[in-house]
Scaffold this motif. Structure first.
Motif: not given
Length: 689
Positions: A318-323, A347-349, A353-356
């Protein structure tokens, strides 16, 4: 707001004061409420303008107008480019906003379109546009939309992100520029960049098979589009791609629309949202929420693959912005949400896996897994937490000199790494290939193997610190394009250690910001530009209309916040966290006790702070003015008392007032029976029978 405070506000934006006529100051002081209205209405605009260099304001000898310029020769009247002016007219102290027709500024319009209650000033035929700020509701969150340039702005966004639009119709872009409805203009400007970013992460392209629409396609499937139809502009989604292309947001889009109260129609698999003056802000919010949930694709993926990014083990990422900064009123779960945001970035992997469900959030089991993972990552040094405060500085954050006592009782000074430098060095080590040295990192043995790990620094209350003092030169280094390994990488020499330092690409920064302490527009401009902002507002709907002794928690919080928004602003509303202990308590008697405690220890003290102990306004928030006595019972929390001036001072008191009495208010003691009557809380949102 008195005149000195008003000028200080402007100077805090970095505007230069080139001199103000005393007569203008006098006119202002005659009704300084005007300053409040003007500042609150134009705050987003002032924040945008502040991103330009050399902005100055001056009356230029005029007793009616305060003028704003850029590229102005200091103290030289009428030089530079005129932007807008604040006009104090004689008749009724009329206040207006004026702007030159040929204004050559490019604003980030998403930042200006703030709340859906504001007028949109379009620059068409007249050389000046005026808005009466004496009516704050009509001038809240002013937005300025040029009458040309929508197509150029949109195409620039696509080009910047490397998205193909060669198959788009020239007629479509002409339709964009010919748009005359303010809501259409605002929407097209507001979503251009975010839609372009979504297209990039889905490895999609833009095309048009008709002159009146722009479609976006991933592989061989069309996933959505924008259309000029008979009913006006519409934003459309192809719901058939919810499963085949794994666009998770589509699966929950109807529930999101319900929460946003955004009307839509559905024809087959196509869901359509009509854009007009009532819906454009909510539609912009919808696109923003979609962008927050996207799962980026790798450029190497084939057209028929699922639209997700995968790691080397084939696990969806999944994608998260750096800032990023989570901002909102107190009690909206900003610090609480940093646990999920930090794990997602580190830990995007695991997070994938949690499928939130992004529309609903983590359930109890998922939250426990997140908390456990957060603790493990913190113990491993991959997540660090720090809180900014007024005394926090560069020496604690980056590096500084630390005094130590030697064996012979002499004092020596050594360079000590701050929390940011420490975690940046740890992240650098984890992304280095063997035998590469960077900064303070120890060279790795040639035979060693280092697995790249993401690291996260959580900065709580980021707006409470002096950003320039704390970040120093790092404000440049944290920008994505300036990070180590990128084309525009920058490395600087640190002042104490003298060593070269750069910020690695696998270090994520997550900040939280309480808007009740400091407005977003007052944030350091350089910091705002380098961070993505995620607004977190109160969510009364989370209570699902649960009742405690007949008190509907959802309606209670909704009503309190609506009144606070009118009497103060939306940045000072009450977060749902204030009532969550009540909601989570299964026993109704204990839940009611916790409700009373919430009012006694949190809500009432916060209202006192917001309204500076103006008990009449607090009384209005609590609905005491609408409560009627029933069967001899008084459900008001605040007691009103009227004192006659004659009774207090005698008949010849000589006070020159238009009233002959004074009404004072006093909060009833918390031992008073009214605080234990559920009907008193119900009456906050519903008149007593």
């Amino acid at each position: 707001m008195d005149f000195e405070s008003f000028v200080n506000k402007l100077e805090q934006f970095g505007f230069r004061n080139d001199g103000i006529n005393k007569d203008f100051e006098y006119r202002y002081e005659k009704n300084n409420k005007i300053g409040d209205n003007f500042y609150q209405s134009t705050e987003p605009l002032l924040a945008c303008v502040s991103k330009l260099d050399d902005i100055a304001f001056s009356t230029d000898g005029d007793i009616y107008k305060l003028k704003f310029y850029f590229d102005r020769v200091k103290e030289t009247p009428r030089t530079g480019t005129f932007i807008f002016s604040l006009n104090l007219q004689d008749r009724g102290e009329y206040l207006s906003f004026s702007q030159a027709k040929d204004l050559k500024l490019t604003f980030p319009f998403q930042a200006v379109l703030s709340d859906g209650n504001h007028p949109i000033v379009t620059l068409n035929n007249s050389e000046r546009c005026r808005v009466n700020f004496l009516e704050p509701k009509k001038a809240s969150g002013l937005a300025i939309i040029p009458n040309q340039g929508i197509s150029q702005y949109w195409q620039a966004c696509l080009l910047e992100l490397g998205i193909s639009f060669s198959d788009t119709s020239p007629q479509f872009w002409q339709r964009c520029d010919q748009t005359s409805q303010p809501a259409d203009q605002a929407f097209l400007f507001g979503i251009a960049r975010q839609v372009s970013q979504i297209l990039r992460y889905y490895n999609a392209q833009a095309y048009s098979n008709q002159d009146n629409q722009l479609l976006y396609q991933a592989g061989n499937a069309t996933i959505g589009g924008i259309k000029f139809g008979v009913a006006g502009l519409s934003f459309e989604f192809n719901l058939s791609q919810a499963n085949s292309k794994q666009i998770s947001f589509y699966q929950d889009i109807k529930s999101v629309l319900s929460v946003l109260k955004l009307p839509f129609t559905q024809e087959g698999n196509w869901l359509k949202i009509i854009i007009d003056s009532r819906t454009f802000t909510k539609a912009t919010t919808l696109v923003s929420q979609w962008y927050q949930t996207i799962t980026p694709v790798s450029p190497s993926q084939h057209a028929g693959d699922e639209m997700k990014a995968f790691n080397q083990n084939g696990i969806a990422m999944t994608h998260s912005p750096l800032n990023q900064i989570l901002f909102g009123p107190p009690g909206t779960g900003k610090t609480f949400h940093t646990t999920e945001a930090a794990v997602k970035a580190a830990d995007p992997a695991f997070y994938g896996q949690l499928n939130i469900n992004p529309a609903v959030g983590a359930d109890t089991e998922q939250r426990q897994a997140l908390t456990k993972k957060y603790k493990a990552l913190s113990e491993a040094g991959r997540i660090r937490f720090v809180t900014f405060h007024q005394s926090y500085g560069y020496e604690e954050f980056v590096e500084g000199l630390k005094a130590e006592t030697t064996e012979d009782n002499q004092i020596s000074y050594k360079v000590s790494d701050g929390i940011f430098k420490s975690i940046a060095n740890a992240a650098s080590v984890s992304e280095l290939s063997p035998s590469v040295d960077r900064g303070d990192s120890t060279p790795l043995p040639a035979q060693s193997h280092v697995e790249q790990h993401n690291h996260v620094l959580v900065i709580d209350e980021i707006n409470r610190g002096n950003i320039s003092k704390i970040f120093g030169e790092l404000i440049t280094l944290i920008e994505e394009s300036k990070r180590a390994g990128n084309n525009e990488e920058i490395a600087l020499t640190l002042p104490y250690s003298g060593k070269t330092f750069s910020v690695p690409n696998n270090l994520y920064i997550i900040g939280t910001m309480n808007t009740a302490d400091r407005s977003l527009a007052m944030m350091d401009t350089a910091l705002r530009r380098r961070f993505d902002f995620k607004e977190m507002m109160p969510k009364p709907e989370l209570f699902n209309n649960r009742t405690v002794k007949g008190i509907d928690l959802t309606r209670l919080l909704e009503t309190l916040n609506k009144r606070i928004e009118v009497l103060y602003d939306r940045e000072h509303m009450l977060g749902h966290a204030f009532l969550f202990p009540v909601f989570n308590e299964a026993d109704e008697d204990n839940a009611f006790i916790k409700l009373k405690d919430a009012f006694k220890n949190k809500i009432i003290p916060l209202l006192e702070e917001y309204f500076y102990e103006d008990w009449n306004k607090i009384r209005l928030v609590l609905g005491d003015n609408q409560k009627e006595q029933s069967a001899g019972r008084d459900y008001t929390f605040i007691q009103a008392h009227s004192d006659s001036f004659d009774a207090l001072f005698g008949h010849n008191h000589g006070l020159e007032t238009y009233e002959d009495s004074k009404v004072t208010y006093k909060l009833k003691d918390f031992d008073d029976a009214v605080w234990s009557q559920p009907e008193a809380y119900v009456a906050i949102y519903s008149k007593s029978e």
